[in-house]
Design an enzyme around this catalytic site. Sequence first.
Site, PDB file in Angstrom:
ATOM      1  N   SER A 152      -2.819 -10.530  -4.199  1.00 43.16           N
ATOM      2  CA  SER A 152      -3.722 -11.003  -3.136  1.00 43.16           C
ATOM      3  C   SER A 152      -4.121 -12.433  -3.470  1.00 43.16           C
ATOM      4  CB  SER A 152      -4.967 -10.123  -3.091  1.00 43.16           C
ATOM      5  OG  SER A 152      -6.000 -10.752  -2.376  1.00 43.16           O
ATOM      6  N   TYR A 165     -12.186  -6.099  -7.630  1.00 42.22           N
ATOM      7  CA  TYR A 165     -10.927  -6.156  -6.868  1.00 42.22           C
ATOM      8  C   TYR A 165     -10.115  -7.381  -7.282  1.00 42.22           C
ATOM      9  CZ  TYR A 165      -7.715  -6.561  -2.908  1.00 42.22           C
ATOM     10  OH  TYR A 165      -6.584  -6.664  -2.133  1.00 42.22           O
TER      11      TYR A 165
HETATM   12  P1  NDP Z   1      -4.009   0.159   3.770  1.00 38.68           P
HETATM   13  O1  NDP Z   1      -5.327   0.768   3.415  1.00 38.68           O
HETATM   14  O2  NDP Z   1      -3.575   0.167   5.183  1.00 38.68           O
HETATM   15  O3  NDP Z   1      -2.866   0.791   2.880  1.00 38.68           O
HETATM   16  C1  NDP Z   1      -3.082   1.296   1.587  1.00 38.68           C
HETATM   17  C2  NDP Z   1      -1.975   2.280   1.266  1.00 38.68           C
HETATM   18  O4  NDP Z   1      -2.149   2.743  -0.071  1.00 38.68           O
HETATM   19  C3  NDP Z   1      -1.995   3.490   2.166  1.00 38.68           C
HETATM   20  O5  NDP Z   1      -0.676   3.799   2.556  1.00 38.68           O
HETATM   21  C4  NDP Z   1      -2.544   4.585   1.278  1.00 38.68           C
HETATM   22  O6  NDP Z   1      -1.993   5.830   1.677  1.00 38.68           O
HETATM   23  C5  NDP Z   1      -1.989   4.154  -0.065  1.00 38.68           C
HETATM   24  N1  NDP Z   1      -2.723   4.763  -1.167  1.00 38.68           N
HETATM   25  C6  NDP Z   1      -4.050   4.735  -1.390  1.00 38.68           C
HETATM   26  N2  NDP Z   1      -4.352   5.454  -2.472  1.00 38.68           N
HETATM   27  C7  NDP Z   1      -3.187   5.955  -2.947  1.00 38.68           C
HETATM   28  C8  NDP Z   1      -2.846   6.798  -4.022  1.00 38.68           C
HETATM   29  N3  NDP Z   1      -3.765   7.232  -4.886  1.00 38.68           N
HETATM   30  N4  NDP Z   1      -1.554   7.134  -4.192  1.00 38.68           N
HETATM   31  C9  NDP Z   1      -0.606   6.709  -3.326  1.00 38.68           C
HETATM   32  N5  NDP Z   1      -0.872   5.896  -2.304  1.00 38.68           N
HETATM   33  C10 NDP Z   1      -2.140   5.541  -2.103  1.00 38.68           C
HETATM   34  O7  NDP Z   1      -4.112  -1.338   3.238  1.00 38.68           O
HETATM   35  P2  NDP Z   1      -3.057  -2.546   3.157  1.00 38.68           P
HETATM   36  O8  NDP Z   1      -1.801  -2.223   3.799  1.00 38.68           O
HETATM   37  O9  NDP Z   1      -3.787  -3.750   3.569  1.00 38.68           O
HETATM   38  O10 NDP Z   1      -2.896  -2.636   1.579  1.00 38.68           O
HETATM   39  C11 NDP Z   1      -1.668  -2.726   0.921  1.00 38.68           C
HETATM   40  C12 NDP Z   1      -1.821  -3.650  -0.271  1.00 38.68           C
HETATM   41  O11 NDP Z   1      -2.068  -4.972   0.194  1.00 38.68           O
HETATM   42  C13 NDP Z   1      -2.965  -3.321  -1.224  1.00 38.68           C
HETATM   43  O12 NDP Z   1      -2.501  -3.450  -2.549  1.00 38.68           O
HETATM   44  C14 NDP Z   1      -3.999  -4.392  -0.918  1.00 38.68           C
HETATM   45  O13 NDP Z   1      -4.829  -4.648  -2.012  1.00 38.68           O
HETATM   46  C15 NDP Z   1      -3.095  -5.563  -0.586  1.00 38.68           C
HETATM   47  N6  NDP Z   1      -3.683  -6.648   0.181  1.00 38.68           N
HETATM   48  C16 NDP Z   1      -4.187  -6.412   1.428  1.00 38.68           C
HETATM   49  C17 NDP Z   1      -4.768  -7.440   2.134  1.00 38.68           C
HETATM   50  C18 NDP Z   1      -5.401  -7.222   3.468  1.00 38.68           C
HETATM   51  O14 NDP Z   1      -6.159  -8.108   3.933  1.00 38.68           O
HETATM   52  N7  NDP Z   1      -5.134  -6.103   4.148  1.00 38.68           N
HETATM   53  C19 NDP Z   1      -4.801  -8.812   1.596  1.00 38.68           C
HETATM   54  C20 NDP Z   1      -4.219  -8.953   0.297  1.00 38.68           C
HETATM   55  C21 NDP Z   1      -3.675  -7.910  -0.370  1.00 38.68           C
HETATM   56  P3  NDP Z   1      -2.637   7.277   1.474  1.00 38.68           P
HETATM   57  O15 NDP Z   1      -4.098   7.151   1.783  1.00 38.68           O
HETATM   58  O16 NDP Z   1      -1.883   8.103   2.469  1.00 38.68           O
HETATM   59  O17 NDP Z   1      -2.344   7.662   0.065  1.00 38.68           O
END
Ligand code: NDP
Length: 258
Positions: A152, A165
Site C-alpha cells: 500500500s 496497518y
Molecule cells: P477487500 O476487503 O475487498 O478484500 C479483502 C480480501 O481478503 C477478501 O477477499 C477477504 O475474503 C480476504 N480475507 C480476509 N481475511 C482473510 C483470511 N483470514 N483468510 C483468507 N482471506 C481473507 O479489500 P481489498 O480488495 O481492498 O484488499 C486487498 C488488499 O489490498 C489488502 O491487502 C489491502 O490491504 C490492500 N490495499 C487496499 C487498498 C484500498 O484502498 N482498498 C489500498 C492499498 C492496499 P474473505 O472475507 O472471504 O476471507
Amino acid sequence: MATQTPARPLAGRVAVVTGASSGIGEASAEHLAWLGARVAVLARRAERLNDLVARIEKNGGQALALTVDVTDTTAVRTAAERMAAELGGADLLFNNAGVMLPAPIEELATDQWQRQIDLNITGLMNTIGAFTPQLVKAAGERGVADLINTSSIAAHGVFPNFAVYSATKAYVTHLSRHLRVELGPKNVRVSAIEPGIVGTELQNHVTDDGALAWLESSKETVEWLTPQDIAQTIGFIASLPPRANLQQVTIMPTAQPS
Ligand code: NDP
C-alpha cells in the site's frame, strides 16, 4: 520496432490469488483468467468464490475455489497441495488478502492490531511458505514465475491513526525487495503493488470515526481507483517478458495527493 502483445499472454500460466472473494483479488483473478491463466481463488467465503469460479468458467476459463483462512498455516499448505494436484503447481502467486483497521493507538484496540498482524503479515508469510516451492519449480521448468504482494502507499506514507496497518504494509514492501534479490536468480520475479485508495470492501471494516470521516471526505474530492485498475496492473506485471521485473508499483487515484 513495435512488438505485439498476444491476446492471451498468460496462456499456460497457473495463478493463485488470495483475498479473491472481493475487491482487488476478485477483479484480478477474473482478469488473469481472461488473459489465459488457470486460476485458483482463495479466501474464506465459499459462496463468493464459487460464484467467481462460475463466472470465469462461463467466460471459457478454468478456475478452482480454495476456501481457506490464510492465518491457518496447515490449511494453506493443504490448499497448495490440492491446487498442484487439480490445477497444476502455481507459477503466479498474487498474495493479496489483507485488512485495514485504523484507530488511535491510545484506544488500545489490541484485537484489531492483532487481526492486521495475523492477516497482513502472518497470512502473507503462510502463503509464501506454501507456494514458493511451486513458484521456484515452475520458474526452473518454464523460465519465469511471479510473486506479487499487495502492499500500500501506507508502506511509505505517514497517516495519523494508521500506524499498525502502515507498519504491516512496510513489512510487505521491504520483504518483497529482499525476496526479489533472493528469488530473482531463480527466475522468480517479485513485485510489491502499492495502491492509493481503491473502492472495495476494505473500507467497510473500518470502525474508527475519524478514519471513516477522512475516507468520506476524500470520496467527495477524489475519484477512487477501481479494483479493475489494479487487476489490469497485475496482468501487465505478469505479462512482461521474463527478463523484466517491476519491483514496486505505486498506483494512485489521479487526484489523491498522498
Ligand atoms: P477487500 O476487503 O475487498 O478484500 C479483502 C480480501 O481478503 C477478501 O477477499 C477477504 O475474503 C480476504 N480475507 C480476509 N481475511 C482473510 C483470511 N483470514 N483468510 C483468507 N482471506 C481473507 O479489500 P481489498 O480488495 O481492498 O484488499 C486487498 C488488499 O489490498 C489488502 O491487502 C489491502 O490491504 C490492500 N490495499 C487496499 C487498498 C484500498 O484502498 N482498498 C489500498 C492499498 C492496499 P474473505 O472475507 O472471504 O476471507
